[in-house]
Design a protein around this motif. Structure first.
Motif, PDB file in Angstrom:
ATOM      1  N   ALA A  42       0.823  -1.204   0.000  1.00  0.00           N
ATOM      2  CA  ALA A  42       0.000   0.000   0.000  1.00  0.00           C
ATOM      3  C   ALA A  42       0.863   1.262   0.000  1.00  0.00           C
ATOM      4  N   VAL A  84      -6.068   4.348  -1.885  1.00  0.00           N
ATOM      5  CA  VAL A  84      -4.823   3.706  -1.479  1.00  0.00           C
ATOM      6  C   VAL A  84      -4.270   3.013  -2.719  1.00  0.00           C
ATOM      7  N   MET A  86      -1.819   0.492  -4.811  1.00  0.00           N
ATOM      8  CA  MET A  86      -1.225  -0.820  -4.563  1.00  0.00           C
ATOM      9  C   MET A  86      -0.098  -1.094  -5.561  1.00  0.00           C
ATOM     10  N   CYS A 185      -9.525  -3.377   0.432  1.00  0.00           N
ATOM     11  CA  CYS A 185      -8.553  -4.025   1.321  1.00  0.00           C
ATOM     12  C   CYS A 185      -9.290  -4.588   2.523  1.00  0.00           C
ATOM     13  N   PHE A 202      -4.970  -7.922   0.434  1.00  0.00           N
ATOM     14  CA  PHE A 202      -4.775  -6.695  -0.328  1.00  0.00           C
ATOM     15  C   PHE A 202      -4.733  -7.016  -1.827  1.00  0.00           C
ATOM     16  N   HIS A 204      -3.954  -6.784  -5.746  1.00  0.00           N
ATOM     17  CA  HIS A 204      -2.879  -6.272  -6.589  1.00  0.00           C
ATOM     18  C   HIS A 204      -3.236  -6.460  -8.062  1.00  0.00           C
ATOM     19  N   GLU A 277       2.666  -0.023   8.194  1.00  0.00           N
ATOM     20  CA  GLU A 277       2.989   0.615   6.920  1.00  0.00           C
ATOM     21  C   GLU A 277       4.471   0.968   6.856  1.00  0.00           C
TER      22      GLU A 277
END
Length: 390
Positions: A42, A84, A86, A185, A202, A204, A277
């Motif tokens: 992210a 967000v 990716m 997510c 998550f 992609h 993160e």
């Protein structure tokens, strides 16, 4: 003779090398290559703006975050006025290394062995292609070689004692239409997946990152990830990659050796508490280390290496402190995690959380919202509100 040798070619090291090369310094970038760090991938819009990352690097734009509690309660949080982004580290890291090389950094592929000062300062490494030891004479060294930094352990007092979470994820082929949402997510706060951190799903684009982290060394990360895949309806998807690595839990108190070495990124412990993160903060730390090194080269003052930590903490210390407090308060039990997800129902929490995420600073435009969140947070922690709070 180089001005700076950067050890580690992830987002942090590549950023430091690029910045220094663009400023006219003679830079060598040493990277093992071929290793992919487990990472949800992210990145916020501010990273894209600050580091000139175009949308071509994005595999997906996430517009909703789903929080899932131990009891299965789901709270969908819309990401207003943004997204967000990716990325997949398999592609993102080589892109950043190539950009550093284009800026003027000299690439070397191999494994860091030591800093040798027997005849001036030099980084000694084992060349990947030949297996031979080689030297890179240099004035300064930036250690951006991860949470188990060899540079840090050898050169910076206290670096060997950094606490960390063990992270593991699997990259799987994305399923067809169904429960899986390619624009959402999922963050799973469930002790059956992780007793002290969280699991994630998550998107992609054509693949999905499914993983979890924990500080408990006895935990079976692969079994927990298998459980997470089953719960997310991804058990039957093709597994493309499996990756694991330690993720640091807090910034080190000292980033330099007072002589010729400064740490950055995971090596310096700059991963956000609570969220885990790391990409944005790694790149910021790489830029701060480059600024400190450039100052030291210009003035000859080794004390200027301290600027790396000062620059980073001046902007992000408060955010890290708030996130650490939240992790300490809510991640200790499933009962607390249940209350945390309940708190996520609140519109003030939702808006300020993602405004802070996208802009990377605490939002001060709504002071009364902060007051309300503080009161609601106290009520949840003390049990003054029911867990069924909406």
């Amino acid at each position: 003779m180089f001005d700076v040798v950067v050890v580690g070619g992830g987002p942090c090291g590549a950023t430091a090398a690029e910045d220094l090369a663009r400023s006219g310094a003679r830079v060598a970038l040493l990277d093992r290559e071929g290793r992919i760090k487990p990472c949800g991938g992210a990145i916020p819009p501010r990273l894209m703006a600050d580091f000139d990352i175009g949308e071509a690097q994005l595999l997906a734009k996430i517009t909703t975050a789903r929080m899932i509690s131990p009891s299965g309660r789901r709270v969908d949080i819309p990401i207003e006025n943004g997204f967000v982004g990716m990325v997949d580290r398999k592609d993102f890291d080589p892109f950043l290394r190539a950009r550093a090389e284009t800026a003027g950094a000299t690439r070397h592929t191999g494994t860091f062995l030591r800093v040798d000062r027997s005849d001036g300062t030099a980084v000694v490494y084992r060349d990947k292609a030949t297996g031979e030891e080689r030297r890179l004479p240099t004035r300064l060294v930036i250690g951006a070689d991860g949470a188990n930094s060899r540079v840090g352990k050898a050169e910076v007092p206290g670096a060997e004692a950094i606490p960390y979470v063990f992270a593991y994820h699997e990259i799987v082929a994305a399923p067809g239409p169904g429960e899986y949402d390619p624009d959402r997510c999922d963050v799973v706060y469930d002790g059956r997946i992780s007793a002290d951190f969280y699991g994630w799903v998550f998107p992609h684009g054509s693949t999905v990152s499914v993983g979890m982290g924990t500080e408990h060394r006895s935990a079976d990360l692969k079994a927990a990830t298998a459980d997470l895949r089953r719960a997310a309806g991804l058990a039957g998807c093709e597994t493309l990659r499996k990756e694991g690595a330690p993720i640091p839990l807090r910034p080190l108190d000292r980033w330099d050796n007072g002589r010729d070495v400064v740490l950055a990124g995971d090596a310096a412990g700059v991963v956000a508490p609570s969220s885990g993160e790391g990409i944005y903060y790694a790149m910021v730390a790489g830029r701060a280390a480059a600024s400190a090194a450039a100052s030291c080269l210009a003035t000859g003052r080794v004390a200027d290496l301290r600027l790396a930590r000062k620059l980073f903490m001046r902007e992000h210390k408060t955010v890290f402190r708030v996130l650490a407090s939240m992790q300490n308060a809510y991640y200790r039990s499933d009962a607390r995690r249940e209350r945390f997800v309940s708190l996520c129902h609140d519109i003030d929490v939702q808006r300020l959380t993602f405004e802070a995420y996208m802009n990377k600073k605490l939002v001060r435009a709504r002071p009364m919202a902060h007051v309300r969140i503080g009161m609601k947070n106290f009520a949840h922690l003390t049990g003054l509100v029911s867990e069924t709070y909406v």
